[in-house]
Design an enzyme around this catalytic site. Structure first.
Site, short mmCIF file in Angstrom:
data_model
loop_
_atom_site.label_atom_id
_atom_site.label_comp_id
_atom_site.label_asym_id
_atom_site.label_seq_id
_atom_site.Cartn_x
_atom_site.Cartn_y
_atom_site.Cartn_z
N ASP A 120 0.82 -1.21 0.00
CA ASP A 120 0.00 0.00 0.00
C ASP A 120 0.86 1.26 0.00
O ASP A 120 2.08 1.20 0.15
CB ASP A 120 -0.96 -0.01 1.21
CG ASP A 120 -0.26 -0.33 2.53
OD1 ASP A 120 0.98 -0.35 2.57
OD2 ASP A 120 -0.97 -0.57 3.52
N ASN A 177 -7.53 -2.67 14.45
CA ASN A 177 -8.91 -2.99 14.07
C ASN A 177 -8.98 -4.21 13.14
O ASN A 177 -10.02 -4.48 12.55
CB ASN A 177 -9.56 -1.77 13.41
CG ASN A 177 -8.86 -1.34 12.13
OD1 ASN A 177 -7.94 -2.01 11.67
ND2 ASN A 177 -9.28 -0.23 11.56
N HIS A 212 -7.18 -4.62 10.38
CA HIS A 212 -6.93 -4.37 8.95
C HIS A 212 -5.64 -5.04 8.50
O HIS A 212 -4.73 -5.29 9.28
CB HIS A 212 -6.96 -2.87 8.62
CG HIS A 212 -5.78 -2.07 9.06
ND1 HIS A 212 -5.81 -0.70 9.20
CD2 HIS A 212 -4.52 -2.43 9.40
CE1 HIS A 212 -4.62 -0.27 9.58
NE2 HIS A 212 -3.83 -1.29 9.72
N GLU A 216 -9.65 -1.69 5.52
CA GLU A 216 -10.28 -1.38 6.80
C GLU A 216 -11.54 -2.23 6.99
O GLU A 216 -12.10 -2.73 6.00
CB GLU A 216 -10.66 0.11 6.83
CG GLU A 216 -9.48 1.05 6.61
CD GLU A 216 -8.55 1.17 7.82
OE1 GLU A 216 -8.60 0.30 8.72
OE2 GLU A 216 -7.76 2.11 7.85
P1 PGA Z 1 2.26 -1.25 12.76
O1 PGA Z 1 1.07 -1.23 11.71
O2 PGA Z 1 3.24 -2.26 12.25
O3 PGA Z 1 2.85 0.14 12.72
O4 PGA Z 1 1.68 -1.62 14.08
C1 PGA Z 1 0.55 -2.44 11.28
C2 PGA Z 1 -0.68 -2.19 10.45
O5 PGA Z 1 -1.40 -1.23 10.74
O6 PGA Z 1 -0.92 -2.96 9.52
#
Ligand code: PGA
Length: 244
Positions: free
Chosen positions: A68, A137, A139, A144
């Site tokens: 992404d 959450n 994702h 999302e």
């Molecule tokens: P993080 O993010 O590695 O910064 O915890 C993971 C994500 O949101 O996919």
């Protein structure tokens, strides 16, 4: 099938993940790595760089596609995922920059960029192993919680909880982009193998719901229960809410 491995801490999680990725590179030197950003994979990239520097890994034929990218951030913006990947991995190993791919956040024609990215992944023969983090959450990528699973690369409106989680990297929450390009759930599910990492207590609910709850687009990572080859590596805190 899902295999869950517990690591005692972030460092051990990172080392196990790097072991799996390096095995992939040794088995298939021209493999396609699906890569991820965020705080979770940084230790994995550091470990890969260390083994590269020791002469144990060769990225010269490796190809990569990232999950992404924020929409509207220049490549030179230090919060863009392009910038992140160069800083943490690409500029530190012998991967050919021409073989690395991140969605183009500056392309304003959404349909064109999403189609280009899907065709690119297909033209590479698909992803051999997709590295994933998981959001609080549930994702994956920027998919999302929603009422349906997104099939393909698409433009997403970021959830408030994601903006909140990511604002620590920006001067203020107002500066966090509101949109991003992300591989779809369908794109991710087409990877031959999935390697999902989770570290810390704030991921414990998401991990428990994703792998022990119902498969629902409200918890996007839960779809991985239907993938045939998933490895989850979590540290003790991230796995602390799993049913025993
Ligand atoms: P993080 O993010 O590695 O910064 O915890 C993971 C994500 O949101 O996919």
């Amino acid at each position: 099938m899902i295999k869950i491995y517990e690591a005692k801490d972030y460092q051990e999680m990172s080392r196990k993940a790097a072991n799996i990725l390096s095995a992939q590179i040794i088995l298939k030197p021209d493999c396609v790595l699906g890569l991820a950003t965020g705080s979770t994979p940084i230790g994995t990239y550091d470990q890969l760089v260390e083994w590269y520097e020791k002469g144990d890994l060769d990225f010269s034929k490796v190809k990569s596609v990232n999950l992404d990218e924020y929409k509207g951030l220049e490549k030179t913006n230090d919060q863009s995922y392009y910038y992140f990947m160069h800083k943490h991995l690409f500029d530190r190993v012998n991967i050919d920059p021409a073989n690395t791919n991140v969605p183009d956040g500056m392309e304003t024609d959404t349909e064109k960029e999403c189609q280009r990215y899907e065709e690119l992944i297909d033209s590479l023969g698909g992803v051999d192993i997709q590295l994933l983090g998981i959001g609080r959450n549930g994702h994956i990528g920027f998919n999302e919680p929603d009422s349906a699973f997104a099939q393909k690369t698409h433009c997403v409106n970021l959830a408030e909880s994601t903006i909140d989680a990511n604002k620590r990297f920006f001067a203020s929450a107002d500066e966090v982009p509101r949109q991003a390009y992300s591989m779809g759930i369908g794109t991710i599910m087409r990877a031959k193998k999935i390697l999902l990492l989770a570290s810390g207590e704030d991921k414990a609910d998401a991990v428990a719901k994703a792998f022990f709850g119902p498969v629902t687009p409200e918890v996007p990572a839960s779809i991985l229960q239907f993938h045939s080859d998933v490895v989850v590596i979590g540290d003790t805190l991230a796995l602390s809410k799993m049913p025993r």
